[in-house]
Design an enzyme around this catalytic site. Sequence first.
Site, PDB file in Angstrom:
ATOM      1  N   SER A 656       0.816  -1.221   0.000  1.00 36.78           N
ATOM      2  CA  SER A 656       0.000   0.000   0.000  1.00 36.78           C
ATOM      3  C   SER A 656       0.845   1.265   0.000  1.00 36.78           C
ATOM      4  O   SER A 656       0.325   2.353  -0.221  1.00 36.78           O
ATOM      5  CB  SER A 656      -0.933   0.006   1.223  1.00 36.78           C
ATOM      6  OG  SER A 656      -0.202   0.068   2.423  1.00 36.78           O
ATOM      7  N   LYS A 699      -6.428   4.403   8.418  1.00 39.69           N
ATOM      8  CA  LYS A 699      -5.331   5.248   7.931  1.00 39.69           C
ATOM      9  C   LYS A 699      -5.740   6.714   7.915  1.00 39.69           C
ATOM     10  O   LYS A 699      -4.982   7.598   8.357  1.00 39.69           O
ATOM     11  CB  LYS A 699      -4.919   4.788   6.537  1.00 39.69           C
ATOM     12  CG  LYS A 699      -4.233   3.427   6.520  1.00 39.69           C
ATOM     13  CD  LYS A 699      -3.910   2.974   5.107  1.00 39.69           C
ATOM     14  CE  LYS A 699      -3.172   1.634   5.124  1.00 39.69           C
ATOM     15  NZ  LYS A 699      -2.858   1.159   3.761  1.00 39.69           N
TER      16      LYS A 699
END
Length: 803
Positions: A656, A699
């Site tokens: 990611s 996140k």
Amino acid sequence: MTMNHKKLAAEALSWQCDPAQFEFASTAELPPLEGTIGQDRAVTAIEFGLGIRDGGFNLFVLGEPGSGRSSTIRKLLNRRAADEPVPDDWCYLNDFKETGRAVCLRLPTGRGKELQKEMEALVTRLAEEIPKVFESKEYEQQKGQIAAAYQEKHRQLFERLEAEANRNRFVLQRSVSGLVLVPTKGGQPLSQQEYEELSDEEREGLDRSGSELQEHLAEVMRQVRDQEKEMRAETTKMEKELLLYAIGHLFEDLEARYGEHAQVLEHFADCKKDLLDRIDEFRPSEGPTLAIPGLKQLSQEPSFDRYRVNLFIDNSELTGAPVVYEANPTYFNVFGRLEHVIQMGNAITNFTMIKPGALHRANGGYLILDCREVLINVFTYEALKRSIRKREIRIEDMAEQFRLIATVSLKPQPVPLDCKIILIGTPQLYYLLYQFDQDFRKYFKVKADFDRMMKNTWENVQQYALFVASKCREESLRHFAPSGVARLVEYSARLIEDQGRLSSRFLDIADLIREASHYTERHGHELVGAEQVELAIEARIYRSNKVEERIQEFIEDGTLLVDTQGAVVGQVNGLSVYMLGDYSFGKPSRVTVRTFLGKGGMINIEREVKLSGPSHDKGVLILSGFFGERFAQDKPLAVAASICFEQSYGGVDGDSASSTELYGLLSSLSGLPIRQGIAVTGSVNQRGQIQPIGGVNEKIEGFYAVCKAFGLNGEQGVMIPVQNVKNLMLKPEVITAVREGRFHIWAVTTIDEGIEILTGVPAGEWQAGGSWPEGSVNALVDQRLRQMAEALHKFGAGKEGEK
């Protein structure tokens, strides 16, 4: 150039469940939930597996714990089993024909208990009636008559022998050694001296007559012994007749009641035969029993236990087919056992000590087992497959395999198996067994796969409300108001991180229902509303987020370096998710990139020190493909790059951050600074397309918390892949900040879109003339790479000249 068109509106950051869609004021008004929510595929597979009777079509129910696997299969089985016939009873009987075996007997439901009670009554009557036979006057009279008749025969034999002896001048006398023949003279026995004084002729005559008489005496004694045998046989026959007459009517009643069961009638006949064969045990003992001082004497009374019935499986109390769940599937708990008692230091067992297992109790119905528990218990799994293959349940003493010396043990006749077996386990266990055990796919052909998510439809949301009502009613919890149910459903979507889906992990949902009810009761409210559900969610987070708060403190006091303002070349805020068992959270990590002349390619510092996983390494290697395809068509790449996660001392995995690293490379090569108030997440392919990632909510919320601590200035935000927009289920606080313009979230599809947001400079598109637009990011990168290639070429040429 403004990039507002890529910003997400506050309405796109979460899915809101409208409480107005519920037509109730309290879940107490709702009926109980019937069936299962959102598991149509699994339920269809279960119904198919239960409907087909073939022995190999047993079920494996797979899914994550908490997805409703066990509760669903039990509900379906209980509902189905209620309409199915009750299976027969099973009994174990003593095998009179072969020692060491026990015979199984199948009887219609309820007849097993009847037979056991009637045989218990029979044993009681036998213990009462048989001693009476040998105490009766009739028995004494008949025994006396037989004895008198044979005594008369003995007397006649001895009278004839004695008359013959007298004729031959001998007389019969009794001695210690028995009957002896003594010669006489004048009617008086001869002494030894008188015998010696006889003439030789007289002695020879006496000896000759004595020898003949001795032979006759031996013949008489043989006849006497034969007659004694005949007397004993006739006495035994008389005793058996009396015994049969005394007990015959007891069996006649039973035989009439069980006339249609040939095996029961055969057992009655064996019992009667065995009773007659044991006549010597029932006859009163003669003389005192030897007693050993200090030793407890065992009972001398004859035992009638062998005529009892071991009611092995009694289904008389069932109203349908049995549904059995065995939580501890050890070998003996599943397949039964032979119990023992210690007598005189020896372990003794018999057919009455055969005890059933879960498979016996479930015979004719359904057995549910936890796959993991089955596999960790020795012998159980292999024995289960053996039972399915042979279609019988065999009770064995597994310890025999480990004994050096074979011992005599009971061998019960196996019970025929007719049972549907359901294993419950995780997907990992299912696929491991399917791959490595050839028998597994043969005996567990039906897979019922429970999904961890379901579609977010109006019907499923209404089913959620019914689930809440059922759980509150079952556990006497505070009922929910529509707003409370709506917030609970939103939390379900957050669990699965998808606006279009809801979680099927009802274990977590049930826990939240209990916790929200607890806070509602503690605060004195009658109904659980959105406020109480939110309180339960926050309390749950508070109990688990100690590590998250500690990392936040490190960032705030400068121990962990994170910038949320300004712009820096070759430095990007990447976003990581920390997984701590039952809790996960996101925090930014500074990613720095340095580029320099060389041919080393991409140097991943994390990989060099063995702190990165394979997915992260793959993401870094993809960057070389991107640069080669875009910038190395007309020149070689003469660049080396060093990529590092700053202040990262643990393992790093996942791709990611690959887009984050690519942005850092573009910044370092172009010399354009990157806005530090924007954090980045998303993986990238070799064509520069942004790909979705996991943990997007954590996140975003993690970076928001850092920006909030340092002060929101209206220019900060997070850049996510456009595919992750449907996964957004952010906290209300973040949504409010976005709505007020204090925080932003961008959704991007390509690296070019992202670099424009981060630098404020157009990325530029490849022009027909074969160049990039002047001043664009790609043009600056291409220009720098060309300069590095030329510098490396000149350096190489200079070296050649020196040679």
